[in-house]
Structure formats: structure tokens, C-alpha cells
Design a protein around this motif. Sequence first.
Motif, PDB file in Angstrom:
ATOM      1  N   VAL A  58      -0.585 101.668 -85.216  1.00 54.93           N
ATOM      2  CA  VAL A  58      -0.950 103.046 -85.602  1.00 54.93           C
ATOM      3  C   VAL A  58      -2.213 103.512 -84.867  1.00 54.93           C
ATOM      4  N   VAL A  70      -5.178 104.623 -91.856  1.00 55.46           N
ATOM      5  CA  VAL A  70      -4.916 105.386 -90.633  1.00 55.46           C
ATOM      6  C   VAL A  70      -3.404 105.579 -90.530  1.00 55.46           C
ATOM      7  N   GLU A  71      -2.997 106.817 -90.243  1.00 58.75           N
ATOM      8  CA  GLU A  71      -1.566 107.110 -90.135  1.00 58.75           C
ATOM      9  C   GLU A  71      -1.245 107.893 -88.853  1.00 58.75           C
ATOM     10  N   ALA A  72       0.004 107.815 -88.443  1.00 58.62           N
ATOM     11  CA  ALA A  72       0.517 108.640 -87.344  1.00 58.62           C
ATOM     12  C   ALA A  72       1.997 108.839 -87.654  1.00 58.62           C
ATOM     13  N   SER A  73       2.664 109.707 -86.889  1.00 61.02           N
ATOM     14  CA  SER A  73       4.070 109.959 -87.203  1.00 61.02           C
ATOM     15  C   SER A  73       4.914 108.716 -86.896  1.00 61.02           C
ATOM     16  N   GLU A  88       5.639 108.424 -83.188  1.00 57.46           N
ATOM     17  CA  GLU A  88       4.456 107.978 -82.431  1.00 57.46           C
ATOM     18  C   GLU A  88       4.245 106.467 -82.568  1.00 57.46           C
ATOM     19  N   ARG A 111       0.943 103.099 -98.327  1.00 58.81           N
ATOM     20  CA  ARG A 111       0.320 103.957 -99.350  1.00 58.81           C
ATOM     21  C   ARG A 111       0.395 103.304-100.734  1.00 58.81           C
ATOM     22  N   ILE A 152      -7.163 109.101 -96.154  1.00 59.65           N
ATOM     23  CA  ILE A 152      -6.077 109.005 -95.167  1.00 59.65           C
ATOM     24  C   ILE A 152      -6.504 109.778 -93.928  1.00 59.65           C
ATOM     25  N   GLN A 194      -5.431 110.880 -90.055  1.00 59.26           N
ATOM     26  CA  GLN A 194      -4.320 110.962 -89.095  1.00 59.26           C
ATOM     27  C   GLN A 194      -4.814 110.647 -87.688  1.00 59.26           C
ATOM     28  N   ASN A 195      -4.003 109.907 -86.925  1.00 61.78           N
ATOM     29  CA  ASN A 195      -4.342 109.563 -85.541  1.00 61.78           C
ATOM     30  C   ASN A 195      -3.194 110.006 -84.626  1.00 61.78           C
ATOM     31  N   PRO A 196      -3.067 111.334 -84.406  1.00 63.12           N
ATOM     32  CA  PRO A 196      -1.963 111.828 -83.572  1.00 63.12           C
ATOM     33  C   PRO A 196      -2.196 111.518 -82.091  1.00 63.12           C
ATOM     34  N   ALA A 253     -10.137 111.433 -84.865  1.00 65.38           N
ATOM     35  CA  ALA A 253      -9.978 110.569 -86.045  1.00 65.38           C
ATOM     36  C   ALA A 253     -11.286 109.814 -86.301  1.00 65.38           C
TER      37      ALA A 253
END
Length: 193
Positions: free
Chosen positions: A13, A119-122, A125, A154, A170, A172-174, A181
Amino acid sequence: MGKVVVVTGIPGVGKTTVLSELEKLASERGMRVKVVNFGTVMMELAKGAVPDRDQIRKMPLDFQRKLQRKAADKIAGEAEGVDVLIVDTHMFIRTRNGFWPGLPAGVLEKLSPSALVLVEASVKEVAERRAQDKTRSRDMVLEEEVKLELQASRSFATACSVLTGAPVKIVQNPAGGAREAAEELINLLRDIL
Ligand code: ATP
Ligand code: AMP
Ligand code: MG
């Protein structure tokens, strides 16, 4: 002792990437921030018994559990002399026996975090990053599985939050967004200091 912030997220991620940006930002701003990678500490403590970091999760669970406990002890001692100790780790590990907590109650007690970060991303991704990262032996899983991992992370985060009383942030790391981020994380550190 400095405050402890535990940074988690599913493999690939971008935790380590975001945290290396964070180290740069923190030093520019004169903050005494130290980043420790839980897996790296486990590798050091394994003293050659595991060929590389992506093999740890394939080892028998008892072996992993002992290493996890020792790593948590060592890391807890590293908060001395810094403002914030950031621990780069996982909410859960995909082992042969299923999803296993990276932060069971005993580990949380040792680390005593002030904040938990996810940390999240789609899904797309994360799947692409895993496929493209040739520096690691990543588990290649279907997008459907990545989705399940994001949901599971989660759930594990909820459990950790309830056990510790620490909030879950949370982040996001796009694509191309690692620095932003890291900036979001710096703001969190300012708040907890
Ligand atoms: P692990 O849990 O397996 O250690 P990680 O969460 O630390 O994974 P990284 O190693 O930081 O993930 O990143 C995985 C890959 O994704 C790397 O190739 C990295 O360059 C890339 N990456 C990370 N963040 C971004 C981003 N914001 N945009 C594009 N690529 C990224
Ligand atoms: P990473 O570089 O973050 O992927 O970490 C490498 C490996 O270390 C992971 O795949 C896990 O096997 C192990 N690891 C990291 N954090 C933990 C943890 N909190 N508990 C147990 N194992 C961990
Ligand atoms: Mg990493």
C-alpha cells in the motif's frame, strides 16, 4: 520516552514509501522522529534463520510469535530520546494458518501507542504496486482478495483501537501522493505532541 505511533496497511500500500517522505519532512521541521520497521527488527532478531523478509510469514506460527514478542520488546525501548517513534508494521499477517494479528494485546501493551494509522489506496493501485515491485517477493493475489484485505485491516484496526483507547487515522496514499500522505501524518504528529 517519546510517543509511539503505529503505522499499518496491507502489503504494497506504500507504508515504507510514505514514511521515508515523513522522515524528510520531519527533519526539515526539526522534529525528532524515528521510524522503525517491525519486519526489519524481526529479521535482525532471526539472525539468519530466515532467508528474506518475505519468508517470515511462511514460517511456523510459534516461531513468528516468539520473534514478534522479542521485536516488540526491542522496539518499545527505542522510544527513548525521540519526540515520536513511528513503527512501520501490519494490522495482520497473511500466514499459512490465516490472518494473524500483527498487533495482539501483548504487543499493543508493550508499544502503548498514542495513535494508530491505517494507510490505504485503491484495490487496483495496490494490486499494480505489488505486481510492479521487483524488490520484494510479494504474494500475488486477485483484486477480490486485495479488497478483502482492505476490509480486514479496518476490522483489525477497530480491535486495536478498542484495546488501547488510541484513535485510528486513515490516510490515503493515491498514485503520486506519498508526500501529501506524509504531510497528513506530520499534522497528526503535531497534534499528539
Ligand atoms: P510492505 O508492507 O510489503 O512493506 P509497503 O506498504 O511498505 O509494503 P512500499 O514498499 O512502500 O509498500 O510500496 C510498494 C510499492 O508501491 C513500491 O514500489 C513503491 O514505490 C510504490 N508506491 C508507494 N506509494 C506510492 C504512491 N503514492 N504512488 C505510486 N507508487 C507508490
Ligand atoms: P514488511 O517489510 O513491513 O512487509 O515486513 C516484513 C515482514 O515482517 C512481514 O511480511 C511479516 O512477516 C513481518 N512483520 C512485520 N510486522 C509484524 C508484526 N507486527 N507482527 C508479526 N510479523 C510482522
Ligand atoms: Mg514496507
